[in-house]
Write a protein that holds these residues in place. Structure first.
Motif, PDB file in Angstrom:
ATOM      1  N   MET A 158       0.809  -1.075  -0.120  1.00 42.75           N
ATOM      2  CA  MET A 158      -0.332  -0.196   0.117  1.00 42.75           C
ATOM      3  C   MET A 158       0.375   1.020   0.351  1.00 42.75           C
ATOM      4  N   THR A 159       0.737   2.200  -0.436  1.00 45.41           N
ATOM      5  CA  THR A 159       1.126   3.033  -0.559  1.00 45.41           C
ATOM      6  C   THR A 159       0.766   4.376   0.348  1.00 45.41           C
ATOM      7  N   ALA A 160       1.413   5.289   0.510  1.00 45.45           N
ATOM      8  CA  ALA A 160       1.596   6.164   2.164  1.00 45.45           C
ATOM      9  C   ALA A 160      -0.173   6.497   1.835  1.00 45.45           C
ATOM     10  N   GLU A 161       0.013   7.388   0.114  1.00 50.18           N
ATOM     11  CA  GLU A 161      -1.705   7.873   0.691  1.00 50.18           C
ATOM     12  C   GLU A 161      -2.611   6.467   0.473  1.00 50.18           C
ATOM     13  N   GLN A 162      -2.771   5.669   0.324  1.00 54.92           N
ATOM     14  CA  GLN A 162      -3.799   5.005   0.103  1.00 54.92           C
ATOM     15  C   GLN A 162      -4.087   4.509   1.715  1.00 54.92           C
ATOM     16  N   ILE A 163      -3.023   4.235   3.102  1.00 60.29           N
ATOM     17  CA  ILE A 163      -3.065   4.380   4.252  1.00 60.29           C
ATOM     18  C   ILE A 163      -3.426   5.127   4.173  1.00 60.29           C
ATOM     19  N   ALA A 164      -3.771   6.879   4.278  1.00 61.52           N
ATOM     20  CA  ALA A 164      -4.571   8.254   4.587  1.00 61.52           C
ATOM     21  C   ALA A 164      -5.537   7.700   4.283  1.00 61.52           C
ATOM     22  N   LEU A 165      -5.575   7.922   3.350  1.00 55.27           N
ATOM     23  CA  LEU A 165      -7.234   7.788   3.035  1.00 55.27           C
ATOM     24  C   LEU A 165      -8.279   6.812   3.333  1.00 55.27           C
ATOM     25  N   VAL A 166      -7.563   5.378   4.142  1.00 55.55           N
ATOM     26  CA  VAL A 166      -8.020   4.138   5.165  1.00 55.55           C
ATOM     27  C   VAL A 166      -8.060   5.016   5.679  1.00 55.55           C
ATOM     28  N   GLN A 167      -7.413   5.430   6.741  1.00 55.50           N
ATOM     29  CA  GLN A 167      -7.781   5.899   8.060  1.00 55.50           C
ATOM     30  C   GLN A 167      -8.138   6.490   8.346  1.00 55.50           C
ATOM     31  N   HIS A 168      -8.439   7.668   7.359  1.00 58.43           N
ATOM     32  CA  HIS A 168      -9.363   8.920   6.873  1.00 58.43           C
ATOM     33  C   HIS A 168     -11.173   8.628   7.212  1.00 58.43           C
ATOM     34  N   SER A 169     -10.854   7.804   5.999  1.00 56.87           N
ATOM     35  CA  SER A 169     -12.166   7.442   6.094  1.00 56.87           C
ATOM     36  C   SER A 169     -12.567   6.310   7.159  1.00 56.87           C
ATOM     37  N   ALA A 207      -7.775   2.083  -2.278  1.00 55.49           N
ATOM     38  CA  ALA A 207      -6.879   1.858  -0.872  1.00 55.49           C
ATOM     39  C   ALA A 207      -7.921   1.331   0.101  1.00 55.49           C
ATOM     40  N   TRP A 208      -9.258   1.364   0.383  1.00 54.31           N
ATOM     41  CA  TRP A 208      -9.580   0.759   0.908  1.00 54.31           C
ATOM     42  C   TRP A 208      -9.417  -1.415   0.112  1.00 54.31           C
ATOM     43  N   GLY A 209      -9.710  -1.900  -1.021  1.00 57.12           N
ATOM     44  CA  GLY A 209      -9.023  -2.779  -1.651  1.00 57.12           C
ATOM     45  C   GLY A 209      -7.490  -3.567  -0.920  1.00 57.12           C
ATOM     46  N   ALA A 210      -6.896  -1.880  -1.298  1.00 57.17           N
ATOM     47  CA  ALA A 210      -6.019  -2.240  -1.229  1.00 57.17           C
ATOM     48  C   ALA A 210      -5.522  -3.232   0.272  1.00 57.17           C
ATOM     49  N   ALA A 211      -6.070  -2.622   1.375  1.00 58.60           N
ATOM     50  CA  ALA A 211      -5.730  -2.697   2.816  1.00 58.60           C
ATOM     51  C   ALA A 211      -6.413  -4.250   2.512  1.00 58.60           C
ATOM     52  N   TYR A 212      -7.887  -4.546   2.298  1.00 55.94           N
ATOM     53  CA  TYR A 212      -7.880  -5.979   2.206  1.00 55.94           C
ATOM     54  C   TYR A 212      -7.139  -7.294   1.843  1.00 55.94           C
ATOM     55  N   GLY A 213      -6.889  -6.198   0.454  1.00 52.05           N
ATOM     56  CA  GLY A 213      -5.895  -7.225  -0.268  1.00 52.05           C
ATOM     57  C   GLY A 213      -4.578  -7.897   0.572  1.00 52.05           C
ATOM     58  N   TRP A 214      -4.350  -7.032   1.509  1.00 53.18           N
ATOM     59  CA  TRP A 214      -3.236  -7.672   2.128  1.00 53.18           C
ATOM     60  C   TRP A 214      -3.616  -7.615   3.603  1.00 53.18           C
ATOM     61  N   LEU A 215      -5.323  -8.040   3.990  1.00 55.46           N
ATOM     62  CA  LEU A 215      -5.451  -8.520   5.128  1.00 55.46           C
ATOM     63  C   LEU A 215      -5.693  -9.378   4.765  1.00 55.46           C
ATOM     64  N   ALA A 216      -6.478 -10.343   3.592  1.00 54.68           N
ATOM     65  CA  ALA A 216      -6.961 -11.147   2.883  1.00 54.68           C
ATOM     66  C   ALA A 216      -5.560 -11.970   2.615  1.00 54.68           C
ATOM     67  N   PHE A 217      -4.781 -11.707   2.032  1.00 53.76           N
ATOM     68  CA  PHE A 217      -3.369 -12.763   1.478  1.00 53.76           C
ATOM     69  C   PHE A 217      -2.847 -13.306   2.728  1.00 53.76           C
TER      70      PHE A 217
END
Length: 145
Positions: free
Chosen positions: A1-12, A117-127
């Motif tokens: 995940m990129t830093a921007e994606q992490i920020a988007l997930v955390q902010h949302s 961003a949530w797709g990337a976060a869930y992708g890491w979690l599921a993997f």
């Protein structure tokens, strides 16, 4: 995940936190609508399960920028879920239910970038969970030593 994606997930996620248990309940409604057979995998009450999901999401989202700190806990979660009967194909259904829930909860704030961003976060979690579930107990005993 990129830093921007992490920020988007955390902010949302901050926008969802005030109604997190309600959102978790919506998630399970959608999950069981998508695959009613999954209901048999849950032994605790819907309220208790929603609380567990809310807690797990909070831990994961909070530490997305430090995945090495939660990897062990996520792997343990994957092994436990395998023991409950969760199979690989269930992860895509869970991802679909999560995306649906977030879209409903965030409304217009669930932009394409937030969705990705949530797709990337869930992708890491599921993997991470699936990989841990696929490893044999013997492999883990070697790691623990």
């Amino acid at each position: 995940m990129t830093a921007e994606q992490i920020a988007l997930v955390q902010h949302s996620f901050q926008a969802v936190q005030p109604v997190l248990e309600q959102a978790a309940s919506m998630f399970y409604d959608r999950l069981f609508e998508l695959d009613p057979s999954l209901q048999r995998l849950f032994r605790s009450s819907r309220r208790e399960q929603a609380g567990k999901l809310a807690q797990a999401l909070t831990v994961v989202v909070t530490a997305l920028d430090r995945p090495e700190q939660i990897r062990g806990a996520v792997e343990s979660l994957g092994r436990r879920h395998a023991g409950y009967g969760v199979r690989d194909e269930h992860y895509s259904t869970v991802g679909e239910a999560l995306t649906w829930t977030l879209a409903r909860g965030l409304g217009d704030a669930f932009t394409p970038a937030v969705r990705e961003a949530w797709g990337a976060a869930y992708g890491w979690l599921a993997f991470t969970m699936r990989r841990a579930a696929a490893k044999s107990p013997m492999e883990f005993s070697c790691v623990v030593r």
